[in-house]
Write a protein that holds these residues in place. Structure first.
Motif, PDB file in Angstrom:
ATOM      1  N   ASN A 122       7.026  15.024  -7.654  1.00  0.00           N
ATOM      2  CA  ASN A 122       8.057  14.487  -8.523  1.00  0.00           C
ATOM      3  C   ASN A 122       9.464  14.537  -7.938  1.00  0.00           C
ATOM      4  O   ASN A 122      10.202  13.552  -7.988  1.00  0.00           O
ATOM      5  CB  ASN A 122       8.047  15.215  -9.867  1.00  0.00           C
ATOM      6  CG  ASN A 122       7.089  14.507 -10.808  1.00  0.00           C
ATOM      7  OD1 ASN A 122       6.651  13.392 -10.502  1.00  0.00           O
ATOM      8  ND2 ASN A 122       6.753  15.162 -11.911  1.00  0.00           N
ATOM      9  N   GLU A 123       9.802  15.732  -7.348  1.00  0.00           N
ATOM     10  CA  GLU A 123      11.176  15.871  -6.851  1.00  0.00           C
ATOM     11  C   GLU A 123      11.450  14.954  -5.654  1.00  0.00           C
ATOM     12  O   GLU A 123      12.586  14.646  -5.345  1.00  0.00           O
ATOM     13  CB  GLU A 123      11.522  17.342  -6.516  1.00  0.00           C
ATOM     14  CG  GLU A 123      10.680  17.951  -5.410  1.00  0.00           C
ATOM     15  CD  GLU A 123       9.410  18.638  -5.943  1.00  0.00           C
ATOM     16  OE1 GLU A 123       8.876  18.208  -6.990  1.00  0.00           O
ATOM     17  OE2 GLU A 123       8.932  19.587  -5.309  1.00  0.00           O
ATOM     18  N   ASP A 124      10.378  14.488  -4.975  1.00  0.00           N
ATOM     19  CA  ASP A 124      10.593  13.605  -3.802  1.00  0.00           C
ATOM     20  C   ASP A 124      10.497  12.113  -4.150  1.00  0.00           C
ATOM     21  O   ASP A 124      10.753  11.245  -3.312  1.00  0.00           O
ATOM     22  CB  ASP A 124       9.551  13.901  -2.708  1.00  0.00           C
ATOM     23  CG  ASP A 124       9.719  15.314  -2.147  1.00  0.00           C
ATOM     24  OD1 ASP A 124      10.881  15.800  -2.181  1.00  0.00           O
ATOM     25  OD2 ASP A 124       8.704  15.886  -1.714  1.00  0.00           O
ATOM     26  N   LYS A 125      10.074  11.855  -5.410  1.00  0.00           N
ATOM     27  CA  LYS A 125       9.832  10.441  -5.785  1.00  0.00           C
ATOM     28  C   LYS A 125      11.060   9.563  -5.531  1.00  0.00           C
ATOM     29  O   LYS A 125      10.963   8.439  -5.044  1.00  0.00           O
ATOM     30  CB  LYS A 125       9.418  10.351  -7.261  1.00  0.00           C
ATOM     31  CG  LYS A 125       7.914  10.509  -7.483  1.00  0.00           C
ATOM     32  CD  LYS A 125       7.569  10.032  -8.879  1.00  0.00           C
ATOM     33  CE  LYS A 125       6.123  10.039  -9.281  1.00  0.00           C
ATOM     34  NZ  LYS A 125       5.095  10.758  -8.660  1.00  0.00           N
ATOM     35  N   LYS A 126      12.253  10.124  -5.893  1.00  0.00           N
ATOM     36  CA  LYS A 126      13.479   9.326  -5.776  1.00  0.00           C
ATOM     37  C   LYS A 126      13.735   8.932  -4.308  1.00  0.00           C
ATOM     38  O   LYS A 126      13.940   7.767  -3.984  1.00  0.00           O
ATOM     39  CB  LYS A 126      14.656  10.137  -6.317  1.00  0.00           C
ATOM     40  CG  LYS A 126      15.787   9.277  -6.783  1.00  0.00           C
ATOM     41  CD  LYS A 126      16.869  10.113  -7.433  1.00  0.00           C
ATOM     42  CE  LYS A 126      18.154   9.352  -7.440  1.00  0.00           C
ATOM     43  NZ  LYS A 126      19.257  10.214  -7.886  1.00  0.00           N
ATOM     44  N   THR A 127      13.654   9.937  -3.414  1.00  0.00           N
ATOM     45  CA  THR A 127      13.882   9.692  -1.986  1.00  0.00           C
ATOM     46  C   THR A 127      12.854   8.704  -1.448  1.00  0.00           C
ATOM     47  O   THR A 127      13.174   7.775  -0.705  1.00  0.00           O
ATOM     48  CB  THR A 127      13.732  11.002  -1.175  1.00  0.00           C
ATOM     49  OG1 THR A 127      14.146  12.078  -2.002  1.00  0.00           O
ATOM     50  CG2 THR A 127      14.536  10.951   0.091  1.00  0.00           C
ATOM     51  N   PHE A 128      11.603   8.921  -1.891  1.00  0.00           N
ATOM     52  CA  PHE A 128      10.529   8.026  -1.422  1.00  0.00           C
ATOM     53  C   PHE A 128      10.800   6.575  -1.863  1.00  0.00           C
ATOM     54  O   PHE A 128      10.725   5.632  -1.067  1.00  0.00           O
ATOM     55  CB  PHE A 128       9.182   8.500  -1.973  1.00  0.00           C
ATOM     56  CG  PHE A 128       8.032   7.644  -1.531  1.00  0.00           C
ATOM     57  CD1 PHE A 128       7.485   7.785  -0.254  1.00  0.00           C
ATOM     58  CD2 PHE A 128       7.504   6.667  -2.377  1.00  0.00           C
ATOM     59  CE1 PHE A 128       6.442   6.983   0.145  1.00  0.00           C
ATOM     60  CE2 PHE A 128       6.461   5.865  -1.961  1.00  0.00           C
ATOM     61  CZ  PHE A 128       5.914   6.036  -0.702  1.00  0.00           C
ATOM     62  N   ASN A 150       0.825  -1.222   0.000  1.00  0.00           N
ATOM     63  CA  ASN A 150       0.000   0.000   0.000  1.00  0.00           C
ATOM     64  C   ASN A 150       0.855   1.266   0.000  1.00  0.00           C
ATOM     65  O   ASN A 150       0.613   2.206  -0.759  1.00  0.00           O
ATOM     66  CB  ASN A 150      -0.905   0.037   1.229  1.00  0.00           C
ATOM     67  CG  ASN A 150      -2.088  -0.919   1.056  1.00  0.00           C
ATOM     68  OD1 ASN A 150      -2.354  -1.343  -0.086  1.00  0.00           O
ATOM     69  ND2 ASN A 150      -2.759  -1.243   2.143  1.00  0.00           N
ATOM     70  N   LEU A 151       1.863   1.209   0.870  1.00  0.00           N
ATOM     71  CA  LEU A 151       2.727   2.377   1.030  1.00  0.00           C
ATOM     72  C   LEU A 151       3.449   2.697  -0.283  1.00  0.00           C
ATOM     73  O   LEU A 151       3.522   3.852  -0.711  1.00  0.00           O
ATOM     74  CB  LEU A 151       3.732   2.084   2.143  1.00  0.00           C
ATOM     75  CG  LEU A 151       4.244   3.276   2.957  1.00  0.00           C
ATOM     76  CD1 LEU A 151       3.091   4.120   3.497  1.00  0.00           C
ATOM     77  CD2 LEU A 151       5.098   2.772   4.129  1.00  0.00           C
ATOM     78  N   SER A 152       3.952   1.619  -0.924  1.00  0.00           N
ATOM     79  CA  SER A 152       4.730   1.893  -2.138  1.00  0.00           C
ATOM     80  C   SER A 152       3.824   2.403  -3.272  1.00  0.00           C
ATOM     81  O   SER A 152       4.266   3.127  -4.146  1.00  0.00           O
ATOM     82  CB  SER A 152       5.554   0.680  -2.582  1.00  0.00           C
ATOM     83  OG  SER A 152       4.747  -0.456  -2.631  1.00  0.00           O
ATOM     84  N   SER A 153       2.517   2.050  -3.227  1.00  0.00           N
ATOM     85  CA  SER A 153       1.633   2.554  -4.284  1.00  0.00           C
ATOM     86  C   SER A 153       1.356   4.062  -4.120  1.00  0.00           C
ATOM     87  O   SER A 153       0.816   4.708  -5.004  1.00  0.00           O
ATOM     88  CB  SER A 153       0.340   1.746  -4.308  1.00  0.00           C
ATOM     89  OG  SER A 153      -0.393   2.035  -3.147  1.00  0.00           O
ATOM     90  N   GLU A 154       1.737   4.587  -2.970  1.00  0.00           N
ATOM     91  CA  GLU A 154       1.562   6.025  -2.707  1.00  0.00           C
ATOM     92  C   GLU A 154       2.496   6.862  -3.581  1.00  0.00           C
ATOM     93  O   GLU A 154       2.364   8.093  -3.658  1.00  0.00           O
ATOM     94  CB  GLU A 154       1.852   6.335  -1.226  1.00  0.00           C
ATOM     95  CG  GLU A 154       0.778   5.860  -0.265  1.00  0.00           C
ATOM     96  CD  GLU A 154      -0.552   6.584  -0.482  1.00  0.00           C
ATOM     97  OE1 GLU A 154      -0.534   7.803  -0.769  1.00  0.00           O
ATOM     98  OE2 GLU A 154      -1.607   5.900  -0.423  1.00  0.00           O
ATOM     99  N   ILE A 155       3.454   6.215  -4.256  1.00  0.00           N
ATOM    100  CA  ILE A 155       4.452   6.948  -5.031  1.00  0.00           C
ATOM    101  C   ILE A 155       3.788   7.886  -6.049  1.00  0.00           C
ATOM    102  O   ILE A 155       4.297   8.967  -6.352  1.00  0.00           O
ATOM    103  CB  ILE A 155       5.450   5.984  -5.711  1.00  0.00           C
ATOM    104  CG1 ILE A 155       6.651   6.771  -6.271  1.00  0.00           C
ATOM    105  CG2 ILE A 155       4.790   5.141  -6.819  1.00  0.00           C
ATOM    106  CD1 ILE A 155       7.933   6.036  -6.235  1.00  0.00           C
ATOM    107  N   LYS A 156       2.589   7.464  -6.497  1.00  0.00           N
ATOM    108  CA  LYS A 156       1.906   8.304  -7.479  1.00  0.00           C
ATOM    109  C   LYS A 156       1.451   9.644  -6.891  1.00  0.00           C
ATOM    110  O   LYS A 156       1.276  10.625  -7.595  1.00  0.00           O
ATOM    111  CB  LYS A 156       0.716   7.557  -8.099  1.00  0.00           C
ATOM    112  CG  LYS A 156      -0.287   7.016  -7.097  1.00  0.00           C
ATOM    113  CD  LYS A 156      -1.340   6.205  -7.822  1.00  0.00           C
ATOM    114  CE  LYS A 156      -2.444   5.746  -6.905  1.00  0.00           C
ATOM    115  NZ  LYS A 156      -2.049   4.726  -5.915  1.00  0.00           N
ATOM    116  N   ASN A 157       1.307   9.652  -5.573  1.00  0.00           N
ATOM    117  CA  ASN A 157       0.874  10.914  -4.916  1.00  0.00           C
ATOM    118  C   ASN A 157       2.041  11.790  -4.451  1.00  0.00           C
ATOM    119  O   ASN A 157       1.851  12.862  -3.933  1.00  0.00           O
ATOM    120  CB  ASN A 157      -0.007  10.610  -3.711  1.00  0.00           C
ATOM    121  CG  ASN A 157      -1.210   9.767  -4.099  1.00  0.00           C
ATOM    122  OD1 ASN A 157      -1.748   9.954  -5.198  1.00  0.00           O
ATOM    123  ND2 ASN A 157      -1.601   8.842  -3.239  1.00  0.00           N
ATOM    124  N   VAL A 158       3.251  11.248  -4.602  1.00  0.00           N
ATOM    125  CA  VAL A 158       4.411  11.984  -4.089  1.00  0.00           C
ATOM    126  C   VAL A 158       4.874  12.994  -5.158  1.00  0.00           C
ATOM    127  O   VAL A 158       4.848  12.688  -6.366  1.00  0.00           O
ATOM    128  CB  VAL A 158       5.548  10.993  -3.751  1.00  0.00           C
ATOM    129  CG1 VAL A 158       6.829  11.716  -3.360  1.00  0.00           C
ATOM    130  CG2 VAL A 158       5.088  10.068  -2.633  1.00  0.00           C
TER     131      VAL A 158
END
Ligand code: DAH
Length: 350
Positions: free
Chosen positions: A53-59, A43-51
């Motif tokens: 863009n600049e934080d996607k890598k860190t996330f 679930n947590l990893s599917s949140e990447i779409k809401n992060v």
């Protein structure tokens, strides 16, 4: 709650959960809880779409670390579980190498068989052949050609198992093998044979009788054979079986196929004629019937009694074995109970 906190919280929860792992089932449940379709990490990893863009890598990195944490915990717990299962199994299957090994029982020859072989050796060393004859025998050989015609009272003494119209029977003695040997010999001499074999009579089984028993028949045909040849031969055999001190004596007897006929006694090997339980206080033990082959028997089997003569004898094998090994009940030989026959090994070892 921001993603950082959620990841930290998940890591804490993973650690807490894995402390409690005690079995495979729970381990699998944890896999579903975190990595299943609706699992916490999934679930947590599917949140990447809401992060942003600049934080996607860190996330993404943080999620990977989270997955690593789970995987490490999972691997460690699984190994621990496997080890404890193995330890448990080893403890259960531990082999105590100080315990004595189970003895493997080896088979050994039946005591009767052993005695018969011993007697065969003795006779073979004197030039005798060991031969065989059928257990289903013709009346002709079992009785008639042994000078016991139909209706003769001597037949009653051998309560016979008749088969098929009374022409066939279970041989009541091994003596028919004498006849068979002479017929096969076609007048040739010398004949020296023994025949150990099973015999049958309609006796009730008890300590000294059996409906099935074993005899050792013997026949010698040559020129000028006398009772002293018979006595000398039997003497050699019993001395080898029971020891040199044993003496032989003949008592007059009656058999249709020998004339004269004798009963062979040996001096008691146990008490040296003093009298004991084995010889029933008489000092002597009967071991065989014997005699000089009757002229009628020779004639019927193609040997001219004016030219040839011979002796014959019949030992009871069970009787010999009972005497030699101190057995008081004949049934022991035929008892299928292994515990009985394993007792014979005792004599084997002695
Ligand atoms: N066949 C006899 C029996 O069963 C024993 C016997 C006696 C055999 C005398 C012989 C013999 O060969 O000569 O009682």
């Amino acid at each position: 709650m921001n993603y950082d906190d959620m990841i930290k919280k998940t890591i804490d929860s993973i650690k807490q959960d894995f402390i409690k792992v005690e079995n495979e089932l729970y381990l699998n449940e944890l896999k579903v809880k975190y990595l299943g379709k609706k699992g916490l990490i999934t679930n947590l990893s599917s949140e990447i779409k809401n992060v942003a863009n600049e934080d996607k890598k860190t996330f993404g990195k943080a999620i990977n670390e989270l997955k690593n944490v789970f995987q490490n915990n999972y691997d460690t717990a699984k190994k621990k579980l496997e080890k404890s299962l193995l330890d448990e199994k080893l403890a259960k299957e531990a082999i105590d190498i100080s315990l004595p090994a189970t003895k493997i029982r080896q088979g050994s020859p039946h005591i009767l068989e052993k005695l018969i072989e011993e007697i065969e050796e003795i006779f073979m060393s004197m030039g005798y052949d060991v031969i065989d004859g059928p257990e289903i025998e013709e009346d002709k050989y079992n009785f008639e050609m042994l000078n016991i015609p139909k209706g003769h009272p001597a037949r009653d003494a051998q309560d016979t198992f008749y088969l098929k119209g009374e022409e066939l029977l279970l041989r009541s003695q091994t003596s028919p093998v004498q006849v068979r040997t002479m017929l096969k010999g076609e007048g040739k001499v010398p004949i020296r044979m023994i025949c150990p074999g099973k015999t049958y009579r309609r006796d009730d089984d008890d300590a000294t009788h059996s409906h099935q028993f074993t005899q050792i028949e013997g026949l010698l045909i040559d020129k000028n054979i006398s009772l002293s040849d018979l006595k000398g031969t039997i003497d050699i055999v019993v001395k080898q079986l029971f020891g040199n001190k044993v003496e032989t004596r003949f008592r007059p007897s009656y058999y249709q196929f020998t004339e004269p006929s004798v009963e062979v006694d040996i001096s008691c090997f146990n008490c040296q004629k003093e009298g004991c339980n084995i010889c029933k206080k008489t000092g002597w033990i009967t071991v065989a019937g014997a005699g000089i082959v009757h002229p009628n028997v020779l004639k019927m089997s193609g040997y001219d009694p004016n030219v040839w003569s011979g002796f014959a004898f019949g030992f009871g094998s069970e009787r010999l074995a009972m005497l030699k090994y101190g057995i008081s009940d004949l049934r022991v030989f035929y008892n299928p109970d292994l515990r009985e026959s394993q007792n014979f090994d005792r004599w084997e070892d002695e």
